[in-house]
Design a protein around this motif. Structure first.
Motif, short mmCIF file in Angstrom:
data_model
loop_
_atom_site.label_atom_id
_atom_site.label_comp_id
_atom_site.label_asym_id
_atom_site.label_seq_id
_atom_site.Cartn_x
_atom_site.Cartn_y
_atom_site.Cartn_z
N TYR A 60 -63.61 -24.71 72.33
CA TYR A 60 -62.60 -24.96 73.36
C TYR A 60 -61.20 -24.46 72.97
CZ TYR A 60 -66.30 -27.97 75.15
OH TYR A 60 -67.50 -28.44 75.62
N LEU A 61 -61.02 -24.06 71.73
CA LEU A 61 -59.74 -23.49 71.31
C LEU A 61 -59.79 -21.97 71.21
CD1 LEU A 61 -58.64 -26.08 68.58
CD2 LEU A 61 -57.68 -25.80 70.88
N ARG A 62 -60.88 -21.36 71.66
CA ARG A 62 -61.03 -19.90 71.60
C ARG A 62 -60.62 -19.30 72.95
NH1 ARG A 62 -64.83 -17.96 67.92
NH2 ARG A 62 -64.28 -15.89 68.75
N ALA A 63 -59.34 -18.95 73.07
CA ALA A 63 -58.81 -18.45 74.34
C ALA A 63 -59.56 -17.22 74.82
CB ALA A 63 -57.32 -18.12 74.18
N GLU A 64 -59.87 -16.29 73.92
CA GLU A 64 -60.51 -15.05 74.34
C GLU A 64 -61.91 -15.29 74.90
OE1 GLU A 64 -61.90 -15.61 70.10
OE2 GLU A 64 -60.12 -16.06 71.31
N LEU A 85 -56.20 -26.10 74.93
CA LEU A 85 -55.28 -24.98 75.17
C LEU A 85 -54.35 -25.22 76.36
CD1 LEU A 85 -57.80 -22.04 74.62
CD2 LEU A 85 -55.99 -22.76 73.07
N SER A 86 -54.28 -26.45 76.84
CA SER A 86 -53.53 -26.71 78.08
C SER A 86 -52.04 -26.43 77.94
CB SER A 86 -53.74 -28.16 78.53
OG SER A 86 -53.25 -29.07 77.55
N GLU A 87 -51.49 -26.51 76.73
CA GLU A 87 -50.06 -26.25 76.53
C GLU A 87 -49.85 -25.07 75.60
OE1 GLU A 87 -47.59 -30.18 76.75
OE2 GLU A 87 -49.45 -30.66 75.70
N ASN A 88 -50.79 -24.14 75.65
CA ASN A 88 -50.73 -22.94 74.82
C ASN A 88 -50.25 -21.76 75.68
OD1 ASN A 88 -51.77 -20.39 73.58
ND2 ASN A 88 -52.51 -21.81 72.01
N ALA A 89 -49.03 -21.33 75.43
CA ALA A 89 -48.45 -20.25 76.24
C ALA A 89 -49.25 -18.96 76.12
CB ALA A 89 -47.00 -20.03 75.83
N GLY A 90 -49.79 -18.69 74.94
CA GLY A 90 -50.59 -17.49 74.76
C GLY A 90 -51.84 -17.49 75.62
N GLY A 114 -43.00 -26.03 73.98
CA GLY A 114 -44.04 -26.03 72.95
C GLY A 114 -43.53 -26.45 71.59
N SER A 115 -42.27 -26.19 71.31
CA SER A 115 -41.66 -26.64 70.06
C SER A 115 -40.79 -27.85 70.37
CB SER A 115 -40.80 -25.53 69.45
OG SER A 115 -39.94 -26.05 68.46
N LYS A 116 -41.13 -29.00 69.79
CA LYS A 116 -40.35 -30.21 70.06
C LYS A 116 -38.91 -30.04 69.57
CE LYS A 116 -44.00 -33.69 70.22
NZ LYS A 116 -45.15 -32.77 70.28
N ILE A 117 -38.72 -29.25 68.51
CA ILE A 117 -37.39 -29.04 67.99
C ILE A 117 -36.53 -28.29 69.01
CG2 ILE A 117 -36.05 -27.87 66.20
CD1 ILE A 117 -38.43 -28.35 64.29
N THR A 284 -46.46 -30.24 79.43
CA THR A 284 -46.52 -29.24 80.50
C THR A 284 -47.95 -29.12 81.04
OG1 THR A 284 -46.76 -27.56 78.77
CG2 THR A 284 -44.54 -27.95 79.63
N ARG A 285 -48.46 -30.23 81.50
CA ARG A 285 -49.86 -30.30 81.95
C ARG A 285 -50.07 -31.61 82.69
NH1 ARG A 285 -51.49 -34.28 78.55
NH2 ARG A 285 -50.73 -34.26 76.40
N LEU A 286 -51.28 -31.84 83.14
CA LEU A 286 -51.68 -33.12 83.70
C LEU A 286 -51.90 -34.11 82.55
CD1 LEU A 286 -52.44 -34.16 86.60
CD2 LEU A 286 -54.83 -33.79 85.94
#
Length: 633
Positions: A60-64, A85-90, A114-117, A284-286
């Motif tokens: 489930y973490l394999r975007a391609e 990957l719900s908050e993964n910009a890539g 994506g970066s809390k900082i 940035t998601r449900l």
């Protein structure tokens, strides 16, 4: 308008999105790991594509692989659900580059949060209250306690509370390692820790035409390991401080506007009892807890996500919040044993009617160690908060959940706790009140008696004479059951005058699946379900899971004294000792990861590490011997 939606997720959220998509006439596509080929969410989709492997990193973490699956299945839109990957910009960009509709916010908005900082800097510039960020190097004793947080984190991963300055370097290293494993980014930062804050969040929804809704707030203050357990809408704290709601909504809209937000999202705040609040993060998601907002507004937030992604406009204002809703997360875990995840076959899963149940499981589902321990969300709604809590607690107590241990007794205890009923909850709830009560021994004993009588009734059919019946007094029938580490022995005799057992108990009737007993003059029914190595007894006294104890122990199952065995299936992520090392009782020796949580395996006694059978990265099964600690030779 898109016609086919692939859900890049699993379990209950995949089923939830499929439900709305079907109601709108859209086709659905599931992706699944090898281990989950027969899970309900796969069967409910119109089409499914396997992602070979079991762990999230393989699947489930394999975007391609997910984008390829969408193209292969003919999907023209992708919904990410939550987590993974719900908050993964890539990933969002890869979906768009493939010519598919991304059902989520703009890529730039995901990146900026994506970066809390960096997110805290943006929010401060937009006029949203924030807690000052501390770099690890500048933390002093005056700043304590502090919270170490993963910049790219979520769900409590990569988070540590530090109360002693000397502990800070080690906790930073541990948090960074966990964050790197979970999110691929080991960056951490520190901020002042409010030990007893209130976790308040605002649901937002924004369209592509500039309309931004603040759709009510939720309170999610009761948490374990920085992960939410109980959520409700509206917030009791905000209800008590009327001016707080408008300030929260204004801050949430500012946050969304500052990054050009589109779609469903949540702005999370940490508040004190006076109503002061500070930005924590923006999801940035449900959210997992979106059902309580739906139950109090009448909205279908997934439907709105699909509409906004298709370019539709929102009305000028959201509907008002009416009534109250409470959601509990039903986890496969043992709260009384350091929240240890539980795995195995879920033989039966039945919640009384009248509750909303968003579930990823059903009868016969297999609970594996690879994913989050949440089985379902159980939600109740109504006009009165106390009545809603009471109904939800009763439903949990009456539920039949067989085969896997859960936190349902804890959830019912929380809902009936005077502090919760009064709305006096904060993130230190468990520190203040503990984690509930164990099942009373008297309840276990009478449930074990019912189990033994049901077992005897099943073995005696079609013989008319009850098992163990004697014309004259003789030895009692005996059967033993294990609950946790405690063995309970049942002893009873069936005579011409009826049942003879400890206590004032009279047998009214018995059958293989139901026993009726009169205990101290009160009649109670016990439903008994027997499985391989497990007997589950449900009654008005509570639910008890019993493991029948065999009369003769299989020698192959015995382990040497001082053995450390795996309490669950998982992956060894770190080994802290070597053979020959001297260790003390309670000293951490190994660390296991299972169900997105890290667990410490400690030395059972003082001694020397005599055997070490595992190494970092190794998968282990429950009961596997990891190491042996013996006396110094």
């Amino acid at each position: 308008m898109f016609t086919t939606v692939l859900v890049a997720n699993r379990g209950e959220i995949a089923r939830r999105i499929f439900r709305t998509a079907r109601s709108l006439g859209l086709s659905t596509v599931a992706v699944h790991s090898t281990a989950e080929a027969r899970m309900p969410f796969v069967d409910e989709a119109d089409a499914a594509v396997e992602l070979p492997g079991n762990t999230p990193g393989e699947t489930y973490l394999r975007a391609e692989l997910i984008v390829e699956a969408a193209v292969r299945a003919g999907a023209d839109a992708v919904h990410p659900g939550y987590g993974f990957l719900s908050e993964n910009a890539g990933f969002a960009q890869a979906v768009i580059d493939a010519g598919l509709t991304w059902i989520g916010p703009p890529v730039d908005a995901i990146s900026s949060m994506g970066s809390k900082i960096e997110a805290k800097k943006l929010m401060a510039a937009a006029g949203v209250p924030v807690l000052a960020e501390l770099t690890p190097a500048e933390v002093s004793a005056d700043d304590l306690p502090v919270l170490v947080k993963a910049s790219a984190g979520g769900g409590g991963r990569g988070m540590r509370v530090v109360t002693e300055l000397a502990d800070l370097p080690g906790e930073i290293d541990a948090a960074s390692a966990e964050a790197l494993s979970a999110f691929g980014d080991g960056t951490v930062f520190c901020e002042r820790y409010l030990a007893a804050g209130r976790h308040i969040e605002v649901q937002i929804m924004a369209d592509q035409h500039g309309t931004i809704w603040a759709v009510g707030e939720r309170e999610c203050s009761i948490q374990r390991r920085h992960q939410k357990v109980v959520e409700e809408a509206p917030s009791p704290l905000v209800e008590r401080i009327p001016s707080m709601r408008s300030s929260l909504f204004d801050a949430a809209r500012k946050a969304a506007a500052a990054i050009g937000y589109v779609g469903a999202g949540t702005v999370e705040f940490l508040a004190d009892d006076a109503g002061n609040f500070y930005f924590l993060e923006m999801n940035t998601r449900l959210q997992v807890e979106h059902p309580v907002t739906e139950e109090t507004t009448g909205l279908d937030l997934v439907e709105l996500q699909l509409a906004v992604a298709a370019g539709e406009r929102l009305p000028a204002d959201p509907p008002p919040t009416i009534g109250h809703a409470i959601e509990v997360r039903l986890y496969a875990e043992d709260p009384l044993n350091d929240w240890q995840p539980q795995t195995g076959t879920l033989h039966r899963f039945e919640v009384p009617l009248g509750m909303r149940v968003d579930s990823g499981v059903e009868d016969g589902s297999e609970v594996t160690p690879y994913y989050d321990a949440m089985l379902a969300k159980v939600i109740a709604a109504g006009s009165d908060r106390r009545a809603v809590a009471r109904r939800l607690a009763a439903a949990l107590e009456q539920a039949k959940i067989h085969g896997v241990g859960t936190n349902r007794e804890l959830l019912a205890w929380i809902l009936r706790h005077p502090a919760f009923v009064a709305g006096d909850t904060d993130t230190a709830f468990f520190d203040k009140h503990g984690v509930g009560v164990r099942t009373d021994d008297a309840v276990v004993r009478v449930s074990a008696l019912a189990a033994a009588l049901a077992d005897a009734a099943g073995r005696e059919a079609p013989v008319r004479v009850p098992s163990g019946w004697r014309n004259l007094p003789s030895q009692p029938q005996r059967k033993s059951y294990r609950v946790g580490e405690v063995v309970h022995e049942v002893a009873y005799r069936m005579t011409r005058d009826g049942l003879v057992a400890d206590g004032n108990v009279r047998l009214v009737e018995s059958a293989p699946e139901r026993v009726v007993l009169e205990v101290d003059g009160v009649r109670r029914s016990f439903d008994v379900a027997a499985y391989d190595g497990l007997t589950c007894v449900d009654s008005s006294l509570g639910s008890v899971a019993l493991s029948p104890v065999e009369r003769f122990t299989d020698p192959a199952r015995q382990v040497a004294a001082g053995s450390l065995v795996a309490p669950m299936p998982g992956t060894v992520i770190r080994v802290g000792v070597q053979i020959g090392d001297k260790v003390t009782q309670g000293q951490p020796l190994l660390w296991l990861e299972a169900m997105k949580m890290e667990h410490t395996i400690a030395a059972p006694v003082d001694g020397v590490v005599g055997e070490l059978t595992v190494e970092a990265g190794q998968q282990v099964e429950v009961g596997a011997v990891l190491a042996v600690v013996g006396e110094e030779a």
